[in-house]
Design a protein around this motif. Structure first.
Motif, PDB file in Angstrom:
ATOM      1  N   THR A  49       0.910  -1.282  -0.091  1.00 41.56           N
ATOM      2  CA  THR A  49       0.049   0.122   0.178  1.00 41.56           C
ATOM      3  C   THR A  49       0.830   1.236  -0.102  1.00 41.56           C
ATOM      4  O   THR A  49       1.643   1.407   0.843  1.00 41.56           O
ATOM      5  CB  THR A  49      -0.856   0.091   1.198  1.00 41.56           C
ATOM      6  N   ALA A  50       0.671   2.015  -0.758  1.00 42.23           N
ATOM      7  CA  ALA A  50       1.407   3.390  -1.277  1.00 42.23           C
ATOM      8  C   ALA A  50       0.674   4.221  -0.518  1.00 42.23           C
ATOM      9  O   ALA A  50      -0.470   4.242  -0.374  1.00 42.23           O
ATOM     10  CB  ALA A  50       1.901   3.474  -2.371  1.00 42.23           C
ATOM     11  N   ALA A  51       1.482   5.380  -0.286  1.00 44.35           N
ATOM     12  CA  ALA A  51       0.730   6.560   0.226  1.00 44.35           C
ATOM     13  C   ALA A  51       0.237   7.601  -0.758  1.00 44.35           C
ATOM     14  O   ALA A  51       0.599   7.552  -2.024  1.00 44.35           O
ATOM     15  CB  ALA A  51       1.610   7.337   0.995  1.00 44.35           C
ATOM     16  N   LYS A  52      -0.972   8.343  -0.669  1.00 46.02           N
ATOM     17  CA  LYS A  52      -1.605   9.098  -1.581  1.00 46.02           C
ATOM     18  C   LYS A  52      -1.286  10.654  -1.527  1.00 46.02           C
ATOM     19  O   LYS A  52      -0.749  10.964  -0.510  1.00 46.02           O
ATOM     20  CB  LYS A  52      -3.146   8.905  -1.497  1.00 46.02           C
ATOM     21  N   PRO A  53      -1.292  11.408  -2.386  1.00 47.00           N
ATOM     22  CA  PRO A  53      -0.873  12.551  -2.002  1.00 47.00           C
ATOM     23  C   PRO A  53      -1.955  13.305  -1.254  1.00 47.00           C
ATOM     24  O   PRO A  53      -3.082  12.802  -1.000  1.00 47.00           O
ATOM     25  CB  PRO A  53      -1.404  13.409  -3.687  1.00 47.00           C
ATOM     26  N   SER A  99       4.859  -2.805  -9.768  1.00 49.41           N
ATOM     27  CA  SER A  99       3.789  -3.302  -9.192  1.00 49.41           C
ATOM     28  C   SER A  99       3.402  -2.830  -7.879  1.00 49.41           C
ATOM     29  O   SER A  99       4.172  -1.823  -7.530  1.00 49.41           O
ATOM     30  CB  SER A  99       4.476  -4.793  -8.696  1.00 49.41           C
ATOM     31  N   PRO A 100       2.339  -2.933  -7.181  1.00 50.49           N
ATOM     32  CA  PRO A 100       2.037  -2.118  -5.959  1.00 50.49           C
ATOM     33  C   PRO A 100       3.040  -2.358  -4.737  1.00 50.49           C
ATOM     34  O   PRO A 100       3.387  -1.584  -4.076  1.00 50.49           O
ATOM     35  CB  PRO A 100       0.829  -2.822  -5.446  1.00 50.49           C
ATOM     36  N   ALA A 101       3.566  -3.619  -4.760  1.00 51.32           N
ATOM     37  CA  ALA A 101       4.857  -3.754  -3.690  1.00 51.32           C
ATOM     38  C   ALA A 101       5.870  -2.966  -4.161  1.00 51.32           C
ATOM     39  O   ALA A 101       6.704  -2.310  -2.973  1.00 51.32           O
ATOM     40  CB  ALA A 101       5.253  -5.350  -3.589  1.00 51.32           C
ATOM     41  N   GLN A 102       6.529  -3.018  -5.294  1.00 49.88           N
ATOM     42  CA  GLN A 102       7.499  -2.155  -5.849  1.00 49.88           C
ATOM     43  C   GLN A 102       7.113  -0.577  -5.402  1.00 49.88           C
ATOM     44  O   GLN A 102       8.144   0.254  -4.907  1.00 49.88           O
ATOM     45  CB  GLN A 102       7.798  -2.259  -7.270  1.00 49.88           C
ATOM     46  N   LEU A 103       5.972  -0.141  -5.797  1.00 46.06           N
ATOM     47  CA  LEU A 103       5.714   1.194  -5.816  1.00 46.06           C
ATOM     48  C   LEU A 103       5.906   1.769  -4.259  1.00 46.06           C
ATOM     49  O   LEU A 103       6.437   2.643  -3.975  1.00 46.06           O
ATOM     50  CB  LEU A 103       4.299   1.480  -6.371  1.00 46.06           C
ATOM     51  N   GLU A 107       4.571  10.318  -0.166  1.00 51.93           N
ATOM     52  CA  GLU A 107       3.321  10.976  -0.798  1.00 51.93           C
ATOM     53  C   GLU A 107       3.680  11.291  -2.620  1.00 51.93           C
ATOM     54  O   GLU A 107       2.776  11.357  -3.349  1.00 51.93           O
ATOM     55  CB  GLU A 107       2.862  12.260  -0.339  1.00 51.93           C
ATOM     56  N   ASP A 108       4.906  10.878  -3.002  1.00 47.97           N
ATOM     57  CA  ASP A 108       5.266  10.812  -4.259  1.00 47.97           C
ATOM     58  C   ASP A 108       4.904   9.650  -5.062  1.00 47.97           C
ATOM     59  O   ASP A 108       5.473   9.415  -6.361  1.00 47.97           O
ATOM     60  CB  ASP A 108       6.832  11.336  -4.148  1.00 47.97           C
ATOM     61  N   ALA A 109       4.364   8.849  -4.472  1.00 48.48           N
ATOM     62  CA  ALA A 109       4.213   7.313  -5.160  1.00 48.48           C
ATOM     63  C   ALA A 109       3.561   7.637  -6.396  1.00 48.48           C
ATOM     64  O   ALA A 109       3.817   7.130  -7.698  1.00 48.48           O
ATOM     65  CB  ALA A 109       3.409   6.564  -4.143  1.00 48.48           C
ATOM     66  N   GLU A 110       2.292   8.405  -6.543  1.00 50.20           N
ATOM     67  CA  GLU A 110       1.597   8.382  -7.606  1.00 50.20           C
ATOM     68  C   GLU A 110       2.453   9.026  -9.003  1.00 50.20           C
ATOM     69  O   GLU A 110       2.697   8.705 -10.151  1.00 50.20           O
ATOM     70  CB  GLU A 110       0.296   9.147  -7.656  1.00 50.20           C
ATOM     71  N   ALA A 111       3.303  10.204  -8.439  1.00 48.86           N
ATOM     72  CA  ALA A 111       4.219  10.722  -9.490  1.00 48.86           C
ATOM     73  C   ALA A 111       5.322   9.782  -9.923  1.00 48.86           C
ATOM     74  O   ALA A 111       5.467  10.024 -10.903  1.00 48.86           O
ATOM     75  CB  ALA A 111       4.730  12.073  -8.839  1.00 48.86           C
ATOM     76  N   LEU A 112       5.552   9.026  -9.114  1.00 49.79           N
ATOM     77  CA  LEU A 112       6.696   7.998  -9.380  1.00 49.79           C
ATOM     78  C   LEU A 112       6.209   6.818 -10.530  1.00 49.79           C
ATOM     79  O   LEU A 112       6.795   6.628 -11.454  1.00 49.79           O
ATOM     80  CB  LEU A 112       7.400   7.501  -8.258  1.00 49.79           C
ATOM     81  N   GLN A 113       5.046   6.539 -10.050  1.00 52.93           N
ATOM     82  CA  GLN A 113       4.100   5.793 -11.109  1.00 52.93           C
ATOM     83  C   GLN A 113       3.994   6.175 -12.368  1.00 52.93           C
ATOM     84  O   GLN A 113       4.247   5.613 -13.548  1.00 52.93           O
ATOM     85  CB  GLN A 113       3.244   5.141 -10.706  1.00 52.93           C
ATOM     86  N   HIS A 114       3.664   7.399 -12.426  1.00 53.68           N
ATOM     87  CA  HIS A 114       3.557   8.111 -13.752  1.00 53.68           C
ATOM     88  C   HIS A 114       4.670   8.375 -14.409  1.00 53.68           C
ATOM     89  O   HIS A 114       4.678   8.097 -15.662  1.00 53.68           O
ATOM     90  CB  HIS A 114       2.926   9.507 -13.465  1.00 53.68           C
ATOM     91  N   PHE A 115       5.809   8.571 -13.742  1.00 54.66           N
ATOM     92  CA  PHE A 115       7.037   8.639 -14.509  1.00 54.66           C
ATOM     93  C   PHE A 115       7.514   7.233 -15.242  1.00 54.66           C
ATOM     94  O   PHE A 115       7.854   7.394 -16.120  1.00 54.66           O
ATOM     95  CB  PHE A 115       8.388   9.057 -13.497  1.00 54.66           C
TER      96      PHE A 115
END
Length: 739
Positions: free
Chosen positions: A407-411, A611-615, A582-590
């Motif tokens: 589970t990654a953090a949201k912005p 993957s969710p675990a990697q993110l 909180e940068d998880a979504e930006a990292l996934q987008h990158f």
């Protein structure tokens, strides 16, 4: 690739036993008897000053007199002779010395420091390992250096005790389970557990770890434990008496590390059994079948967090085949993920159910009591239904740990306001103004509240945040992120509290790591109105000029810095700062926007996204052992990402870098790599390295330009290894730090 930790001991073919004796009342006699009791496929050489032979084996007066250097030495002598024995082993160039002590004679930290000095220090060729009487067991090799006479069987469970007698207790508690041990070690409280944790982490034969919990452990211990729990299952067992706050702290520590806490022998037994069983499917619903009323069992399961569905009872007149038919029908149901059958009262049906259990892909938990004796050694057969429920609860707990790990953090819902710590330091005598400078909730003298948040600083743990309301209590440890705000909003049963909680946790992060003057804080929560207000706070003036060290949090946060700006070769300006959760979504987008070839080069596999675990892992690094940097454009998008992960601390870390297509050749990758090199040196690493695809010429040139030594991979012709030694306790070369 680093050699496995403790290799000289685990691969030993020749062991010298210093203090070996034929007198069983001595530790040396008991240890030598244990070593001879089972077939160790190697050479044992007794070292005894007074005897020519011990138990029929030729003995020597000193290690130096042995014809060949032993791979390891076991030292089992009295306290007065230990330092001399260790020094003699070091002088003879023995790679590993395992010192065993009896209860009450371990000498604590002073004794360990004395023995370490005799071995030549931390960086000496001879590695010192200090154990209690439980000693060290390696069942797969028939190696039992155990003064307690325990001979566990071989298996996949590793065991690390921190006090004498703990390992023997665990052997007793797990007796009868079809599990064995990859290795067991009973350390003294002063002995560092890190080499053993690293061995578990890197050992392919170890899948589950049971480690004894001791209060007051260092941050380094929990960093190593967290790394060990990333890909394997770790149980932290606390057998001692704990207060309510200490118990909450244990659960919070385990939550941070990804470990499962246990307190009782029954809980430990269930946790180990659950860890060795196949994973339950997502959102598992357990069906319960019995011959009578099983509602109590369903209530017990639900109280333990297990979803259940009670099936109609099969009745006392049903024959074994009818019971088997009912169980088979339940196992075939679409919503059945596991079936618990209580059949102790019907021993005639147990053989049929045991056969069905072997044939079913869906787990069948059979509570059959003594009726199942001799039918199967399956981990799915239990003496009582309560044992089965405890195991199901442990499986659900493991499932929650895996989910949390993914589970990654949201912005944040609203951008939090950064506290002004400099201004706050000037307002220690003015509570209201201080709270405003820290962006804490405003004070309110009157009003309704149904929840309380308490921030405090504990001696060995640093800052903690406890929450209380009618539904219970919970405790959180920094660094905090938006996942914790969401968890607290659920705890207070109002999602509208999330923005206020996000701001509060952002401010408390800054206080925990940068404002030690804040010692305690009480915040009232009004769930109905979705507001927080400050009830009280206390600060310390630090009048001693900083002479008294303030407790720091156990878990490191990203450096509190606004970062810096980097000017690319084409004149573009990027903002460089550490990655936050909180940068998880930006990292996934990158990652999604990277060229397919670049993703293949970076991850060495044809992925399209993390993957969710990697993110979760890449966005939540442990900044005590890891680092992650992002390069940000003015519009908030990432243009580059660099990170390194711990291979083993302090030996080496492994880096990876990716930049956007339009930033190639702009100097960004070189700049980020220089920053990683500096950070790795500050964290105490001796080397930073990478495995690079042989056709990635640009990355190879960059590494060589910055001083890395490159060579073909010894095991994979497709790869090139790159390694840069880092000087211990010295700054890296200036040219590597050029901005």
């Amino acid at each position: 690739m680093l050699p496995l930790p403790l290799t000289p001991l685990f691969d030993a073919r020749h062991i010298a036993v210093v203090g070996a004796s034929q007198r069983m009342e001595t530790l040396g006699g008991r240890v030598f008897a244990a070593l001879l009791h089972r077939p160790f496929d190697g050479r044992l050489t007794p070292v005894n000053l007074r005897r020519k032979t011990v138990a029929g084996l030729a003995a020597y007066a000193a290690v130096a007199q042995i014809g060949e250097t032993p791979d390891a030495a076991v030292v089992a002598v009295n306290a007065q002779g230990r330092a001399g024995a260790v020094a003699a082993c070091a002088a003879a160039c023995v790679p590993c010395v395992l010192v065993l002590t009896v209860d009450g004679e371990d000498g604590g930290a002073d004794e360990y420091a004395k023995l370490l000095k005799a071995a030549g220090g931390e960086d000496a060729p001879t590695q010192l390992l200090l154990c209690g009487e439980d000693g060290f067991n390696l069942p797969q090799n028939g190696l039992y250096a155990d003064g307690g006479g325990s001979f566990p069987t071989a298996g996949r469970v590793a065991l690390i005790g921190r006090q004498n007698g703990f390992c023997r207790d665990v052997f007793h508690w797990l007796g009868g389970l079809n599990v064995g041990f990859s290795f067991t070690v009973g350390l003294t409280p002063a002995a560092p557990p890190d080499p053993w944790l690293n061995r578990f982490r890197e050992d392919a034969g170890s899948h589950v770890l049971v480690v004894q919990y001791l209060p007051g452990q260092s941050a380094a211990f929990y960093s190593t434990l967290r790394l060990a729990a990333q890909d394997k299952q770790v149980i932290l067992h606390a057998a001692q008496s704990l207060s309510e706050q200490e118990t909450a702290l244990l659960h919070a520590l385990c939550g941070r590390c990804g470990a499962l806490p246990t307190r009782t022998p029954d809980e430990l037994r269930a946790a180990v059994r659950a860890a060795c069983l196949p994973r339950l499917r997502h959102a598992a619903i357990v069906h319960i079948l019995g011959g009578g009323e099983t509602g109590w069992l369903a209530d017990m399961a639900r109280a333990a967090g297990v979803q259940t569905h009670v099936l109609p009872a099969y009745g006392r007149h049903a024959n074994p085949l009818e019971i088997r038919d009912l169980a088979a029908a339940a196992l075939g149901g679409q919503d059945c993920r596991a079936l618990l059958v209580s059949a102790a009262e019907r021993p005639d049906a147990v053989p049929q159910l045991a056969q069905l259990q072997k044939q079913s892909e869906t787990p069948l938990y059979l509570a059959a009591g003594s009726a199942a004796a001799g039918l199967s050694d399956s981990l799915l057969i239990f003496d009582t239904p309560e044992q089965a429920v405890r195991t199901l609860a442990a499986q659900s707990a493991w499932q929650r740990i895996r989910k949390e790990r993914q589970t990654a953090a949201k912005p944040p819902q609203q951008t939090p306001s950064p506290p002004d710590l400099r201004q706050a330091a000037l307002l220690l005598a003015q509570p209201d103004e201080l709270a405003a400078a820290l962006h804490l909730p405003p004070a309110r003298q009157e009003g309704f509240s149904d929840g309380l948040l308490s921030y405090s600083v504990l001696p060995h743990t640093g800052a903690v945040l406890s929450a209380a309301c009618r539904s219970g209590n919970m405790l959180l440890l920094p660094p905090f992120d938006t996942r914790h705000a969401r968890r607290l909003s659920r705890f207070f049963a109002n999602a509208k509290l999330r923005p206020a909680l996000e701001q509060l946790l952002f401010s408390l992060n800054a206080a925990a790591y940068g404002f030690p003057q804040l010692q305690s804080l009480h915040i009232y929560a009004d769930s109905a109105a979705a507001v927080l207000h400050t009830a009280s706070l206390s600060v310390t003036a630090n009048d001693d000029g900083g002479q008294t060290a303030q407790p720091v949090p156990l878990f490191a946060a990203a450096p509190f810095s606004d970062g810096h700006f980097f000017t690319a070769a084409d004149g573009g300006i990027l903002h460089i700062r550490p990655i936050q959760p909180e940068d998880a979504e930006a990292l996934q987008h990158f990652v999604r926007n990277m060229d397919e070839a670049d993703r293949q080069t970076r991850f060495m596999s044809p992925i399209k996204e993390l993957s969710p675990a990697q993110l979760a892992q890449y966005s939540r690094p442990d900044y005590a052992r890891e680092a992650a940097l992002g390069a940000w454009r003015g519009n908030g998008e990432m243009a580059g990402w660099a990170q390194y992960a711990c291979l083993r601390h302090p030996e080496a870390c492994e880096f990876g870098i990716a930049v956007a297509a339009d930033m190639k050749g702009q100097g960004l990758a070189a700049h980020l790599l220089r920053l990683l090199v500096r950070q790795a040196g500050q964290q105490g690493y001796r080397a930073i390295c990478a495995e690079i695809l042989a056709d990635n010429a640009a990355m190879i040139r960059l590494a060589e330009k910055l001083g890395f030594k490159t060579a073909p991979h010894p095991e994979d012709a497709r790869l090139i290894t790159a390694k840069l030694p880092l000087q211990k306790d010295k700054r890296p070369k200036k040219r590597l730090l050029r901005q």
